[in-house]
Design an enzyme around this catalytic site. Structure first.
Site, short mmCIF file in Angstrom:
data_model
loop_
_atom_site.label_atom_id
_atom_site.label_comp_id
_atom_site.label_asym_id
_atom_site.label_seq_id
_atom_site.Cartn_x
_atom_site.Cartn_y
_atom_site.Cartn_z
N ASP A 1 98.28 -18.38 93.03
CA ASP A 1 97.35 -19.19 92.95
C ASP A 1 96.09 -18.35 92.52
OD1 ASP A 1 96.00 -21.73 93.28
OD2 ASP A 1 95.42 -21.03 95.38
N LYS B 1 99.79 -21.38 89.04
CA LYS B 1 98.57 -22.02 88.71
C LYS B 1 97.65 -21.03 88.03
CE LYS B 1 97.96 -24.88 92.38
NZ LYS B 1 96.97 -25.20 93.65
N PHE C 1 96.82 -29.58 93.97
CA PHE C 1 97.30 -29.03 95.07
C PHE C 1 98.71 -29.87 95.43
CE2 PHE C 1 98.34 -28.68 99.74
CZ PHE C 1 98.02 -27.16 99.61
N VAL C 2 99.84 -28.87 95.32
CA VAL C 2 100.93 -29.59 95.24
C VAL C 2 101.81 -28.93 96.59
CG1 VAL C 2 101.05 -29.44 92.76
CG2 VAL C 2 101.89 -27.48 94.20
N ASP D 1 103.62 -26.25 101.56
CA ASP D 1 102.97 -27.26 102.68
C ASP D 1 101.57 -27.55 102.42
OD1 ASP D 1 101.90 -24.45 103.47
OD2 ASP D 1 101.31 -25.59 104.96
P1 IMP Z 1 96.95 -16.87 96.72
O1 IMP Z 1 96.93 -15.73 97.46
O2 IMP Z 1 95.61 -17.49 96.46
O3 IMP Z 1 97.63 -16.69 95.22
O4 IMP Z 1 97.96 -17.99 97.02
C1 IMP Z 1 99.05 -17.95 97.60
C2 IMP Z 1 99.38 -19.00 98.73
O5 IMP Z 1 98.62 -20.02 98.98
C3 IMP Z 1 100.79 -19.64 98.34
O6 IMP Z 1 101.61 -18.63 98.99
C4 IMP Z 1 100.62 -20.82 99.32
O7 IMP Z 1 100.93 -20.71 100.59
C5 IMP Z 1 99.09 -21.21 99.26
N1 IMP Z 1 98.93 -22.23 98.16
C6 IMP Z 1 98.39 -22.14 97.06
N2 IMP Z 1 98.17 -23.26 96.33
C7 IMP Z 1 98.94 -24.12 96.84
C8 IMP Z 1 99.48 -25.42 96.61
O8 IMP Z 1 99.11 -26.08 95.47
N3 IMP Z 1 100.07 -26.19 97.53
C9 IMP Z 1 100.45 -25.44 98.70
N4 IMP Z 1 100.28 -24.20 98.90
C10 IMP Z 1 99.43 -23.72 97.99
MG MG Z 2 100.90 -22.32 102.37
#
Ligand code: IMP
Ligand code: MG
Length: 180
Positions: free
Chosen positions: A102, A130, A151-152, A158
């Site tokens: 993300d 994403k 948001f999926v 979850d």
């Molecule tokens: P990042 O550190 O922002 O890349 O986010 C990674 C973490 O955010 C993932 O391991 C997920 O736990 C959570 N996350 C990000 N986007 C989503 C989504 O669309 N649905 C559910 N969890 C998400």
């Molecule tokens: Mg999560």
């Protein structure tokens, strides 16, 4: 649970095909060398367990756990709760596996952490990417599916701790967000 889903984004059949594609790529990368799959808990547990069973070469399995403060749909400060023992990291080639890339914070932090603890090589593999949400320059080495900025939930992902056990990836109905 299924009634909370507005639409299915990636079906079970599509997921299986994606996993097969990815497993072939992983096999090509590591054929003939030892490596460890590092599953990021909790989100990647389902993805990682399907993926490794489609990889026909030897591998070891390890886990890390990370969570970001900000429980709902926004990422907050990252806390690492679990890392493998030193002898499981030092001198190892590691494939870090997460549910979704993300902002990039989680994967970047964990990759750095494993390298600092002595891993010789860390590659990254995500079920979903994403790109619209990226806050830092980080790309995964391997990705199963790219998704738009929604948001999926499902297949490990979850919302407030729920929906990880959905066998597909879907988008929640807006009223489900509003209720919680
Ligand atoms: P990042 O550190 O922002 O890349 O986010 C990674 C973490 O955010 C993932 O391991 C997920 O736990 C959570 N996350 C990000 N986007 C989503 C989504 O669309 N649905 C559910 N969890 C998400
Ligand atoms: Mg999560």
């Amino acid at each position: 649970m299924h009634q909370d889903i507005e639409r299915v984004l990636i079906s079970e059949a599509q997921i299986l095909a994606g996993i097969e594609r990815l497993a072939e790529q992983v096999t090509g990368l590591y054929e003939g060398s030892e490596f460890t799959v590092v599953s990021v808990l909790k989100g990647s547990c389902i993805f990682a367990s399907d993926l490794i069973r489609s990889i026909p070469i030897p591998l070891e399995l390890a886990f890390v756990a990370a969570r970001s403060y900000g429980d709902r749909t926004e990422a907050g400060e990252l806390v690492i709760d679990l890392v493998p023992a030193g002898n499981e990291i030092e001198g190892k080639r590691m494939l870090l596996v997460d549910d979704i890339l993300d902002t990039g914070q989680t994967m970047q932090r964990l990759k750095t952490e494993l390298l600092e603890r002595g891993a010789t090589d860390v590659k990254t593999c995500v079920f979903l990417d994403k790109p619209a949400r990226r806050a830092l320059e980080f790309e995964a080495d391997l990705t199963a599916f790219e998704v738009e900025d929604l948001f999926v939930v499902g297949y490990g992902l979850d919302f407030a701790g729920r929906y990880r056990n959905l066998p597909y990836v879907g988008v929640l109905k807006p009223e489900v967000f509003e209720e919680r």
